[in-house]
Design a protein around this motif. Structure first.
Motif, PDB file in Angstrom:
ATOM      1  N   GLN A  12       0.812  -1.206   0.000  1.00 36.22           N
ATOM      2  CA  GLN A  12       0.000   0.000   0.000  1.00 36.22           C
ATOM      3  C   GLN A  12       0.856   1.271   0.000  1.00 36.22           C
ATOM      4  O   GLN A  12       0.354   2.376   0.164  1.00 36.22           O
ATOM      5  CB  GLN A  12      -0.950   0.004   1.210  1.00 36.22           C
ATOM      6  N   SER A  13       2.164   1.130  -0.241  1.00 37.86           N
ATOM      7  CA  SER A  13       3.091   2.262  -0.189  1.00 37.86           C
ATOM      8  C   SER A  13       3.142   3.016  -1.518  1.00 37.86           C
ATOM      9  O   SER A  13       3.450   2.429  -2.560  1.00 37.86           O
ATOM     10  CB  SER A  13       4.499   1.757   0.151  1.00 37.86           C
ATOM     11  N   PRO A  14       2.898   4.338  -1.503  1.00 40.89           N
ATOM     12  CA  PRO A  14       2.977   5.091  -2.757  1.00 40.89           C
ATOM     13  C   PRO A  14       4.393   5.154  -3.315  1.00 40.89           C
ATOM     14  O   PRO A  14       4.597   5.202  -4.526  1.00 40.89           O
ATOM     15  CB  PRO A  14       2.478   6.484  -2.368  1.00 40.89           C
ATOM     16  N   TRP A  15       5.360   5.139  -2.434  1.00 41.68           N
ATOM     17  CA  TRP A  15       6.752   5.230  -2.885  1.00 41.68           C
ATOM     18  C   TRP A  15       7.184   3.914  -3.534  1.00 41.68           C
ATOM     19  O   TRP A  15       7.948   3.907  -4.507  1.00 41.68           O
ATOM     20  CB  TRP A  15       7.655   5.606  -1.711  1.00 41.68           C
ATOM     21  N   LEU A 118      -0.223  -2.316  -6.392  1.00 48.70           N
ATOM     22  CA  LEU A 118       0.163  -0.928  -6.137  1.00 48.70           C
ATOM     23  C   LEU A 118      -0.635   0.034  -7.012  1.00 48.70           C
ATOM     24  O   LEU A 118      -1.134   1.067  -6.541  1.00 48.70           O
ATOM     25  CB  LEU A 118       1.664  -0.755  -6.388  1.00 48.70           C
ATOM     26  N   ALA A 119      -0.765  -0.305  -8.289  1.00 47.99           N
ATOM     27  CA  ALA A 119      -1.541   0.544  -9.202  1.00 47.99           C
ATOM     28  C   ALA A 119      -3.013   0.580  -8.814  1.00 47.99           C
ATOM     29  O   ALA A 119      -3.686   1.603  -8.979  1.00 47.99           O
ATOM     30  CB  ALA A 119      -1.375   0.055 -10.640  1.00 47.99           C
ATOM     31  N   ALA A 120      -3.507  -0.533  -8.297  1.00 49.86           N
ATOM     32  CA  ALA A 120      -4.911  -0.579  -7.873  1.00 49.86           C
ATOM     33  C   ALA A 120      -5.190   0.476  -6.811  1.00 49.86           C
ATOM     34  O   ALA A 120      -6.232   1.141  -6.842  1.00 49.86           O
ATOM     35  CB  ALA A 120      -5.260  -1.974  -7.357  1.00 49.86           C
ATOM     36  N   GLU A 125      -7.732   3.596  -7.597  1.00 53.45           N
ATOM     37  CA  GLU A 125      -8.557   3.825  -6.400  1.00 53.45           C
ATOM     38  C   GLU A 125      -9.455   2.629  -6.078  1.00 53.45           C
ATOM     39  O   GLU A 125     -10.660   2.762  -5.873  1.00 53.45           O
ATOM     40  CB  GLU A 125      -9.391   5.101  -6.559  1.00 53.45           C
ATOM     41  N   ARG A 126      -8.833   1.452  -6.009  1.00 53.94           N
ATOM     42  CA  ARG A 126      -9.537   0.230  -5.645  1.00 53.94           C
ATOM     43  C   ARG A 126      -9.101  -0.187  -4.240  1.00 53.94           C
ATOM     44  O   ARG A 126      -8.021   0.170  -3.775  1.00 53.94           O
ATOM     45  CB  ARG A 126      -9.230  -0.884  -6.658  1.00 53.94           C
TER      46      ARG A 126
END
Length: 202
Positions: A12-15, A118-120, A125-126
């Motif tokens: 769940q990390s954006p980085w 990660l893309a989800a 926004e899933r």
């Protein structure tokens, strides 16, 4: 024999999201073996390394994080919602699914699924905390539905715990962290240094 890179990540990390595709390309170019190692960042790594979950960080840090996410998204030309609909979100189930895929389908499939998860969160926004979404991601990536059930197995849960402890023992304190020959490269903004270590261009 190619190099081995330990890839410590939080699904769940954006980085981790911002660096994942570049890291995968770099590892392939170097002929490196990637060990995909999801870890319990907020629950286990942060408490022993001084990290704080996002809601507990000072307002200034939270605000600047959003600035940086926008900057990197624009710079890298990667779609990203700085405040996606389903975040914060627990990452344990997604992490265990990645481990199950790695066990049964090998590292390349685990890397592909990691990128999709990660893309989800950050582009689509899933809700990766929902088994239905995880099942959809398996289908979308050509992976067997039974991986979802296997993700809840004792073997997978024990591996998740072991990977988390391995990260702590290695001195890892954030995600993504790439470890090669005992040297830590923390964050997607350190990928240039990792590329030099691997002898590849970025």
């Amino acid at each position: 024999m190619g190099r081995v890179i330990d890839y410590y990540l939080a699904p769940q990390s954006p980085w981790t999201y911002l660096g994942h595709a570049r890291f995968a390309t770099m590892a392939r170019a170097a002929g490196a073996t990637v060990r995909v190692l999801p870890v319990d960042l907020g629950g286990k790594v942060f408490p022993v390394s001084g990290g704080l979950p996002l809601p507990k960080r000072a307002p200034q840090r939270q605000a600047y994080r959003l600035v940086e996410l926008r900057r990197y998204s624009e710079h890298l030309k990667i779609a990203l919602h700085p405040q996606p609909r389903y975040f914060p979100v627990g990452g344990d189930d997604a992490a265990c699914l990645i481990i199950a895929v790695d066990l049964h389908d090998a590292s390349e499939a685990a890397m592909r699924l990691t990128g999709a998860i990660l893309a989800a969160v950050w582009a689509q926004e899933r809700n990766i905390g929902d088994d239905k979404v995880l099942a959809e991601l398996l289908v979308e990536n050509g992976l067997a539905q039974q991986r979802l059930q296997q993700a809840h197995s004792q073997e997978v849960r024990e591996r998740y715990e072991a990977y988390t402890q391995q990260a702590i023992d290695a001195g890892v304190f954030g995600a993504p962290s790439y470890v090669i020959d005992g040297e830590i490269f923390w964050g997607q903004d350190r990928l240039d240094f990792l590329a030099r270590k691997l002898g590849v261009s970025v």
